[in-house]
Scaffold this motif. Structure first.
Motif, PDB file in Angstrom:
ATOM      1  N   ASP A   1       0.871  -1.181   0.000  1.00 28.40           N
ATOM      2  CA  ASP A   1       0.000   0.000   0.000  1.00 28.40           C
ATOM      3  C   ASP A   1       0.907   1.231   0.000  1.00 28.40           C
ATOM      4  O   ASP A   1       0.802   2.100   0.857  1.00 28.40           O
ATOM      5  N   PHE A   2       1.824   1.293  -0.959  1.00 27.16           N
ATOM      6  CA  PHE A   2       2.891   2.278  -0.914  1.00 27.16           C
ATOM      7  C   PHE A   2       2.458   3.652  -1.394  1.00 27.16           C
ATOM      8  O   PHE A   2       1.586   3.784  -2.254  1.00 27.16           O
ATOM      9  N   ILE A   3       3.117   4.671  -0.834  1.00 28.42           N
ATOM     10  CA  ILE A   3       3.020   6.037  -1.334  1.00 28.42           C
ATOM     11  C   ILE A   3       4.135   6.209  -2.359  1.00 28.42           C
ATOM     12  O   ILE A   3       5.289   5.888  -2.090  1.00 28.42           O
ATOM     13  N   GLN A   4       3.799   6.691  -3.535  1.00 30.75           N
ATOM     14  CA  GLN A   4       4.819   6.961  -4.548  1.00 30.75           C
ATOM     15  C   GLN A   4       5.212   8.431  -4.479  1.00 30.75           C
ATOM     16  O   GLN A   4       4.355   9.319  -4.438  1.00 30.75           O
ATOM     17  N   ILE A   5       6.523   8.691  -4.432  1.00 30.27           N
ATOM     18  CA  ILE A   5       7.017  10.069  -4.365  1.00 30.27           C
ATOM     19  C   ILE A   5       8.062  10.276  -5.464  1.00 30.27           C
ATOM     20  O   ILE A   5       8.637   9.314  -5.980  1.00 30.27           O
ATOM     21  N   ASP A   6       8.292  11.540  -5.828  1.00 33.60           N
ATOM     22  CA  ASP A   6       9.309  11.799  -6.843  1.00 33.60           C
ATOM     23  C   ASP A   6      10.524  12.524  -6.276  1.00 33.60           C
ATOM     24  O   ASP A   6      11.400  12.959  -7.020  1.00 33.60           O
ATOM     25  N   ALA A   7      10.617  12.647  -4.935  1.00 30.69           N
ATOM     26  CA  ALA A   7      11.841  13.156  -4.329  1.00 30.69           C
ATOM     27  C   ALA A   7      12.963  12.172  -4.631  1.00 30.69           C
ATOM     28  O   ALA A   7      12.779  10.962  -4.491  1.00 30.69           O
ATOM     29  N   PRO A   8      14.131  12.637  -5.092  1.00 26.05           N
ATOM     30  CA  PRO A   8      15.218  11.709  -5.436  1.00 26.05           C
ATOM     31  C   PRO A   8      15.609  10.815  -4.261  1.00 26.05           C
ATOM     32  O   PRO A   8      15.981  11.292  -3.193  1.00 26.05           O
TER      33      PRO A   8
ATOM     34  N   VAL B   1       7.982   5.834   5.209  1.00 23.28           N
ATOM     35  CA  VAL B   1       9.343   5.310   5.317  1.00 23.28           C
ATOM     36  C   VAL B   1       9.780   4.845   3.924  1.00 23.28           C
ATOM     37  O   VAL B   1       9.157   3.966   3.330  1.00 23.28           O
ATOM     38  N   ASN B   2      10.842   5.450   3.411  1.00 26.07           N
ATOM     39  CA  ASN B   2      11.316   5.139   2.062  1.00 26.07           C
ATOM     40  C   ASN B   2      11.873   3.718   2.013  1.00 26.07           C
ATOM     41  O   ASN B   2      12.710   3.337   2.825  1.00 26.07           O
ATOM     42  N   THR B   3      11.394   2.945   1.045  1.00 23.80           N
ATOM     43  CA  THR B   3      11.693   1.518   1.037  1.00 23.80           C
ATOM     44  C   THR B   3      12.283   1.028  -0.278  1.00 23.80           C
ATOM     45  O   THR B   3      13.181   0.200  -0.287  1.00 23.80           O
ATOM     46  N   ALA B   4      11.806   1.512  -1.408  1.00 20.73           N
ATOM     47  CA  ALA B   4      12.258   0.977  -2.686  1.00 20.73           C
ATOM     48  C   ALA B   4      12.146   2.046  -3.757  1.00 20.73           C
ATOM     49  O   ALA B   4      11.467   3.059  -3.588  1.00 20.73           O
TER      50      ALA B   4
ATOM     51  N   PRO C   1       3.338   3.919   4.277  1.00 17.78           N
ATOM     52  CA  PRO C   1       2.550   4.967   4.936  1.00 17.78           C
ATOM     53  C   PRO C   1       2.735   4.973   6.455  1.00 17.78           C
ATOM     54  O   PRO C   1       2.938   3.922   7.077  1.00 17.78           O
ATOM     55  N   ALA C   2       2.641   6.155   7.039  1.00 17.51           N
ATOM     56  CA  ALA C   2       2.827   6.321   8.478  1.00 17.51           C
ATOM     57  C   ALA C   2       1.832   5.488   9.280  1.00 17.51           C
ATOM     58  O   ALA C   2       2.174   4.970  10.355  1.00 17.51           O
TER      59      ALA C   2
END
Length: 525
Positions: A249-256, A276-279, A295-296
């Motif tokens: 149930d991941f959040i996708q972000i575009d921060a490098p 928490v950044n995971t992959a 997600p938190a």
């Protein structure tokens, strides 16, 4: 040593630009005007010297507009508050633990073939440093993490500390501490560690809210061993399934985010940890603007259990489930492709004891609709073992309610029958079923196939069965809700489906020890 924990709750609110986007555009236009005037003045003014372009009232007005225009608002105030809570995590793993049972190096803790497993393979282990040459006896890796309490509890990824013999963390001020692994959860890839020898650590707060697509996000971590690195981006998407497991149930972000960022926090502009950044998705090995965060809300739930007991206990009903595709929905007479289709209930599990059967569709839990199979897995897994739940089930076209008490999800995956290694010397050419584009033989006539169903002995690559992924060696157990033991049984079920004016027929197929339902068109021959 920190004098006191950093209280992120008093972080000043994020300052919005004082002017509108229209004002910013106006500023850009005015800058062009000033440049034009400058050329005009210098081109036609007296030769005695340059003219002050802001000497006239009109020019002075332009100068005031430039001074009042909104300046870019950075994240320095937020970073100043949150960065001290982020740590770099260094692990040592004995070389023998970095091999799987077959003796291959770089054994992955993730599901084979999943994006997480490919990510692990690409980066060679717990996220960062190159493996030491054979014979040194250890593997070293680095990741990231963050404190969640002043007494030294910190969150990181399970794959960062998995099988580690020694864990060290380095704080933002350069101090190094030894850490103990309190507990891990491979299913969500989270771990809780405890730093020893210190107190009053600055810590971050896990967000209570859910981010929106387009929200700003700051990733802080230890990419390539460069601790204390800050990058910025936005929330690109939510609810991403990357094939890591039923709880994706991941959040996708575009921060490098790069290797070494794993386990580090993704902050919102309130200074709270939203994930928490995971992959990452990375064909090149570096950041391409697609990263995934846990997600938190998930982190809170998992960490609470890890702190309490060192492990996570999840509710369990004991069924193999799969999504309801539109083809499957049509075959079952459903108006919408919703719910979770039960491929096979496990023997003696809560679902089987309560009367749930293969082909049932679970449509709601405690009155809340179930969108798909993943949502059912997350919902049931969110309950504690022993919880009583009410399931809405579509059983052979009829709605019914089933009450059951959840068991505990086993921590290990049950062994599966390896039919690929069985002696299949007894497979015959089989009997052709033209409307499906395959040939089948009774399972009782095929060595190692069991006593139920018919074995697929040949598949026409252009036929209807091939379109749905059936392959040689698969065992067809049911067609149209009826058990089959011969090719004639399969043909009869197909004929019945066509007589009922159905476009497709639902088959229950066993492949590699797992059962699933497949909707196959009855119109093609």
């Amino acid at each position: 040593m920190f004098d006191r924990p950093t209280d992120l709750s008093n972080l000043p609110p994020y300052r919005k630009p004082r002017r509108s986007l229209l004002s910013a555009r106006r500023f850009a236009l005015m800058a062009s005007v000033v440049a034009g005037l400058g050329v005009a003045v210098y081109g036609f003014g007296p030769s005695s010297g340059p003219v002050n372009v802001f000497s006239t009232p009109a020019h002075a007005q332009v100068n005031r507009e430039i001074g009042n225009a909104a300046q870019p608002v950075g994240f320095a105030d937020i970073v100043e508050h949150v960065k001290p809570s982020v740590i770099s995590v260094k692990v040592n793993i004995k070389e023998k633990l970095a091999k799987d049972d077959s003796g291959d190096d770089d054994a992955s803790p993730f599901q084979p073939g999943s994006p997480m497993e490919r990510f692990f393979r690409r980066f060679g282990g717990p996220d960062a440093l190159p493996r030491m040459p054979r014979g040194h006896g250890a593997v070293t890796g680095q990741g990231s993490g963050f404190f969640i309490s002043a007494d030294g509890y910190a969150v990181t990824n399970n794959h960062v500390v998995d099988s580690a013999d020694k864990v060290e963390v380095t704080t933002d001020d350069g101090k190094t501490y030894t850490a103990q692994v309190i507990g891990t959860d491979a299913r969500t890839d989270l771990a809780l560690i405890k730093v020893e020898g210190g107190s009053n650590f600055p810590f971050a707060k896990l967000s209570d809210g859910k981010p929106r697509i387009g929200d700003w996000v700051l990733a802080v971590g230890n990419p390539f061993g460069l601790g204390g690195t800050v990058t910025a981006g936005i929330v690109s998407a939510q609810g991403r399934d990357i094939g890591n497991g039923p709880y994706d149930d991941f959040i996708q972000i575009d921060a490098p985010v790069n290797k070494g960022n794993s386990g580090g926090p993704a902050f919102n502009v309130q200074g709270e940890v939203m994930g928490v950044n995971t992959a990452i998705y990375s064909p090149s090995g570096g950041s391409v603007g697609i990263a995934f965060s846990i997600p938190a809300a998930t982190v809170k739930s998992v960490v609470a259990q890890l702190k309490d007991s060192g492990k996570v206990s999840r509710g369990w009903i004991g069924v193999q489930i799969q999504p309801v595709t539109q083809d499957i929905a049509d075959s079952l007479g459903l108006k919408k492709a919703e719910g979770a289709l039960v491929a096979e209930p496990q023997a003696n599990a809560p679902a089987a004891k309560a009367g749930i059967e293969s082909g049932d569709v679970i449509t709601a839990v405690n009155g809340e609709k179930v969108k798909d199979a993943r949502e059912l897995a997350r919902t049931i897994g969110g309950f504690a073992p022993g919880t009583a739940v009410k399931l809405n089930v579509l059983h052979k076209g009829q709605d019914k309610i089933i009450n059951l008490t959840l068991g505990q999800l086993p921590n290990t995956v049950e062994a599966k029958a390896d039919t690929d290694n069985e002696d299949k010397g007894g497979i015959t050419r089989g009997t052709e079923v033209p409307k499906l584009g395959l040939s089948v033989a009774p399972a009782t006539k095929v060595a190692g196939a069991g006593k139920e169903g018919v074995v697929v002995t040949d598949v026409d690559p252009k036929g209807a069965a091939a379109e749905r992924g059936l392959k040689e060696g698969d065992v067809i157990l049911e067609v149209g809700g009826k058990s089959v033991a011969t090719a004639n049984d399969v043909r009869d079920a197909m004929t019945a489906a066509r007589t009922d004016n159905k476009n497709s027929v639902l088959m229950r197929v066993k492949s590699g020890g797992q059962s699933r339902f497949v909707a196959v068109s009855v119109a093609k021959g």
